[in-house]
Write an enzyme that holds these catalytic residues in place. Sequence first.
Site, mmCIF file in Angstrom:
data_model
loop_
_atom_site.group_PDB
_atom_site.id
_atom_site.type_symbol
_atom_site.label_atom_id
_atom_site.label_comp_id
_atom_site.label_asym_id
_atom_site.label_seq_id
_atom_site.Cartn_x
_atom_site.Cartn_y
_atom_site.Cartn_z
ATOM 1 N N TRP A 87 27.171 56.916 22.727
ATOM 2 C CA TRP A 87 26.342 57.959 22.125
ATOM 3 C C TRP A 87 27.197 59.100 21.560
ATOM 4 O O TRP A 87 26.706 60.178 21.318
ATOM 5 C CB TRP A 87 25.372 58.533 23.167
ATOM 6 C CG TRP A 87 24.224 57.619 23.484
ATOM 7 C CD1 TRP A 87 22.992 57.648 22.910
ATOM 8 C CD2 TRP A 87 24.191 56.558 24.434
ATOM 9 N NE1 TRP A 87 22.195 56.659 23.442
ATOM 10 C CE2 TRP A 87 22.903 55.976 24.386
ATOM 11 C CE3 TRP A 87 25.126 56.027 25.330
ATOM 12 C CZ2 TRP A 87 22.526 54.903 25.183
ATOM 13 C CZ3 TRP A 87 24.748 54.957 26.131
ATOM 14 C CH2 TRP A 87 23.464 54.414 26.050
ATOM 15 N N CYS A 129 19.599 52.924 22.851
ATOM 16 C CA CYS A 129 18.404 52.483 23.573
ATOM 17 C C CYS A 129 17.615 51.393 22.847
ATOM 18 O O CYS A 129 17.149 50.442 23.474
ATOM 19 C CB CYS A 129 17.520 53.680 23.909
ATOM 20 S SG CYS A 129 16.597 54.371 22.527
ATOM 21 N N HIS A 180 12.706 57.558 23.236
ATOM 22 C CA HIS A 180 13.461 56.602 24.046
ATOM 23 C C HIS A 180 12.693 55.291 24.061
ATOM 24 O O HIS A 180 11.473 55.267 24.218
ATOM 25 C CB HIS A 180 13.664 57.127 25.465
ATOM 26 C CG HIS A 180 14.413 56.170 26.353
ATOM 27 N ND1 HIS A 180 15.581 55.559 25.960
ATOM 28 C CD2 HIS A 180 14.147 55.690 27.604
ATOM 29 C CE1 HIS A 180 16.011 54.766 26.919
ATOM 30 N NE2 HIS A 180 15.152 54.824 27.927
ATOM 31 N N ASP A 226 13.863 48.934 31.989
ATOM 32 C CA ASP A 226 14.722 49.657 31.050
ATOM 33 C C ASP A 226 16.166 49.248 31.280
ATOM 34 O O ASP A 226 16.685 49.366 32.391
ATOM 35 C CB ASP A 226 14.551 51.162 31.263
ATOM 36 C CG ASP A 226 15.167 51.988 30.137
ATOM 37 O OD1 ASP A 226 15.906 51.419 29.315
ATOM 38 O OD2 ASP A 226 14.906 53.205 30.083
ATOM 39 N N ASN A 281 5.579 62.048 31.989
ATOM 40 C CA ASN A 281 4.462 62.826 32.501
ATOM 41 C C ASN A 281 4.886 64.027 33.340
ATOM 42 O O ASN A 281 4.170 64.444 34.233
ATOM 43 C CB ASN A 281 3.557 61.921 33.343
ATOM 44 C CG ASN A 281 2.142 62.447 33.429
ATOM 45 O OD1 ASN A 281 1.776 63.385 32.738
ATOM 46 N ND2 ASN A 281 1.341 61.831 34.281
ATOM 47 N N ASP A 338 6.375 68.147 33.607
ATOM 48 C CA ASP A 338 6.214 69.416 32.906
ATOM 49 C C ASP A 338 7.576 69.949 32.453
ATOM 50 O O ASP A 338 8.598 69.728 33.113
ATOM 51 C CB ASP A 338 5.554 70.459 33.814
ATOM 52 C CG ASP A 338 4.087 70.139 34.070
ATOM 53 O OD1 ASP A 338 3.521 69.358 33.301
ATOM 54 O OD2 ASP A 338 3.543 70.673 35.054
ATOM 55 N N GLU A 384 -5.187 64.000 35.490
ATOM 56 C CA GLU A 384 -3.781 64.140 35.075
ATOM 57 C C GLU A 384 -3.017 65.050 36.028
ATOM 58 O O GLU A 384 -1.887 64.760 36.435
ATOM 59 C CB GLU A 384 -3.744 64.692 33.637
ATOM 60 C CG GLU A 384 -2.356 64.652 32.998
ATOM 61 C CD GLU A 384 -1.667 65.989 33.066
ATOM 62 O OE1 GLU A 384 -0.432 66.029 32.900
ATOM 63 O OE2 GLU A 384 -2.350 67.005 33.290
ATOM 64 N N TYR A 425 20.034 61.741 19.395
ATOM 65 C CA TYR A 425 18.595 61.566 19.623
ATOM 66 C C TYR A 425 18.257 61.712 21.108
ATOM 67 O O TYR A 425 17.102 61.827 21.482
ATOM 68 C CB TYR A 425 18.121 60.216 19.092
ATOM 69 C CG TYR A 425 18.439 59.027 19.964
ATOM 70 C CD1 TYR A 425 17.507 58.526 20.860
ATOM 71 C CD2 TYR A 425 19.685 58.400 19.906
ATOM 72 C CE1 TYR A 425 17.793 57.438 21.665
ATOM 73 C CE2 TYR A 425 19.981 57.319 20.712
ATOM 74 C CZ TYR A 425 19.038 56.846 21.579
ATOM 75 O OH TYR A 425 19.328 55.763 22.387
#
EC number: 2.3.2.13
Length: 777
Positions: free
Chosen positions: A325, A360, A419, A442, A482, A484, A536, A606
């Site tokens: 990268w 990725c 990603h 992944d 998900n 914050d 949520e 990125y």
Amino acid sequence: MIMQCEEHYNKSFRSPFEEVPEEHRPSPREGTSGGECLQDLVKLRMSETSRIAFGGRRAVPPNNSNAAEDDLPTLEPQGVMPRGVNLQEFLNVTSIHLFKERWDTNKVDHHTDKYENNKLIVRRGQSFYIQIDFNRPYDPRRDLFRVEYVIGRYPQENKGTYIPVPIVSELQSGKWGAKIVMREDRSVRLSIQSSPECIVGKFRMYVAVWTPYGIIRTSRNPETDTYILFNPWCEDDAVYLDNEKEREEYVLNDIGVIFYGEVNDIKTRSWSYGQFEDGILDTCLYVMDRAQMDLSGRGNPIKVSRVGSAMVNAKDDEGVLVGSWDNIYAYGVPPSAWTGSVDILLEYQSSENPVRYGQCWVFAGVFNTFLRCLGIPARIVTNYFSAHDNDANLQMDIFLEEDGNVNSKLTKDSVWNYHCWNEAWMTRPDLPVGFGGWQAVDSTPQENSDGMYRCGPASVQAIKHGHVCFQFDAPFVFAEVNSDLIYITAKKDGTHVVENVDATHIGKLIVTKQIGGDGMMDITDTYKFQEGQEEERLALETALMYGAKKPLNTEGVMKSRSKVDMDFEVENAVLGKDLKLTITFRNNSHNHYTITAYLSANITFYTGVSKAEFKKETFDVTLEPLSFKKEAVLIQAGEYMGQLLEQASLHFFVTARINETRDVLAKQKSTVLTIPKLIIKVRGAQVVGSDMIVTVEFTNPLKETLRNVWIHLDGPGITRPVRKMFREIRPNSTVQWEEVCRPWVSGPRKLIASMSSDSLRHVYGELDVQIQRRPSM
């Protein structure tokens, strides 16, 4: 009764059971014929032979290579063979027919007719046909034979690496068995059914015939080797998928679409998975061999996908791809230049060394090939604004200096523009009911998992509900989509003040390719509930309860919401052109405010990591009550062109302090510059077996000369991956490259091209082509 059975047997052969102790002989069943009793005795003998050859508790070396093998003996004598006995006088196999051509029932019914492989390829849990020719007609009353499948060098029946297939009157679901469906002259046709839990790999096949003096077995014959794959069409298989269109997309489609760019400027590129191309199936098995994965675990999609996620990257196990990268790709291919997985996998197997380089979407493309090739339904997903939670507290902590600048020493987390990872479809019997289905896996090396750089499989359903306690690596995936984004001011006295919490930035959009088309399918709701819903917040609280670290304590330090809102927009920009950034301040109160704002413009990877700041600007704004004001900032091409990275991504970070209240406002956004495309043209007959000419064309729109230009061309079923180098392309000059192709697959196909140079990359082009069948004579 035993005496009668043995007398019945002795009419045909001298008794081979003298060595069988009487207490070990099978008890005769009431009403059995002599032939049935014979079968019982012979089955006992053959089962004892298999135990002698393969069973028992003993020290056996690791059986972790599909390629390694040790031939089974062609003769297993029982006791002393009398002089003058010729075993060729008994039932002998003269030839075996596997019906392995593309048009044969075996490959068509098992959906393996697309593989460019002349061996038999079948899917587990489903019956297939073979034919055995003998030296004389088969007589079931006195002849007994069985088919054997062996994998690895140290086969054991209890490990599933040695499989004796019994001849049965009726096939039973879920069990190995062979049923005679035709007897004609000296030939016998069998319908063989494998177990839906069978090891996936390349098996060696033998036929063993019992004689009074031992077992005669066919010699090792590579032509009878049989590949057994996962079966999404079989209800008893762990990867069963009940929708035919989904099976066609996620197992049989060899061309995909990868989404990248930025959430407000989504870009696409096609990717050639090539899972059916010559040599790819063997390479996928080789990848598991390189991982030294025990053969007994290769029937479990959970284990296979986890091993695959580790082996597709070369971080700690000499796997397939080296990640880079840093925008330096010496002695390798830039990630953006690859058009598909075939070149990468074949180079890995031929060189036996990791291939350079990947990022990725390349890891995800190769991993998708691996999964689909073995029969596991798989797809690539892209998460926009993907969080990399380095400190495992399930929230992204952005630390600011008191003047509003980012504190890079304290800020360990990063937010990727996007990603890519994979999802694989399977049951999860190791988890509570309801957590099967799509599993996130992944292969991009980000964090260590159980001692290796890998991730997943993590249940997407578990992630959505915050149940991150279930294996594997669910907390990391949950944070990616998900968590914050929390802006914290690190004061000089050592205290931390939470300035702002952005609950909507991370996981803004999660997408995959739509079924049966090249469009985008929004799957955000499979990973998370709608922002602001009670479910949520409950999912986040559940995840924090199970999290590796407690969240930052914000009670008592959380500031009240500011009366001033700030946002900014970046206009779409073309590479080499100026662009404008507009910041809007809105005063929602009856008070008068003065604001000091700071803009930082960076060239970024990125992954959200900044390479260099190319522009910074401070300005003051005065806001009247209940008013708004816009500030425009011009970004000139000359300010960013000299430092562009792989994907021409610009990142803008704006912070503002309200002088009267000391509130801090913070926003960050990225934009991806529009890059010129390659143009692909075709002329000539687009027919299987006929030559057609493909032209790739590129015009340099920049004011500088492009040097060391490589153009790659790929098209599954049309052409093998090829490439051509141009030393330089001058400003506004056009180059053309013609390649003669001869398609071998009919139907809708795609030509894919990419271009890379020292100063410009991520240039793509593609063309949809309809290849016609060869006219019948």
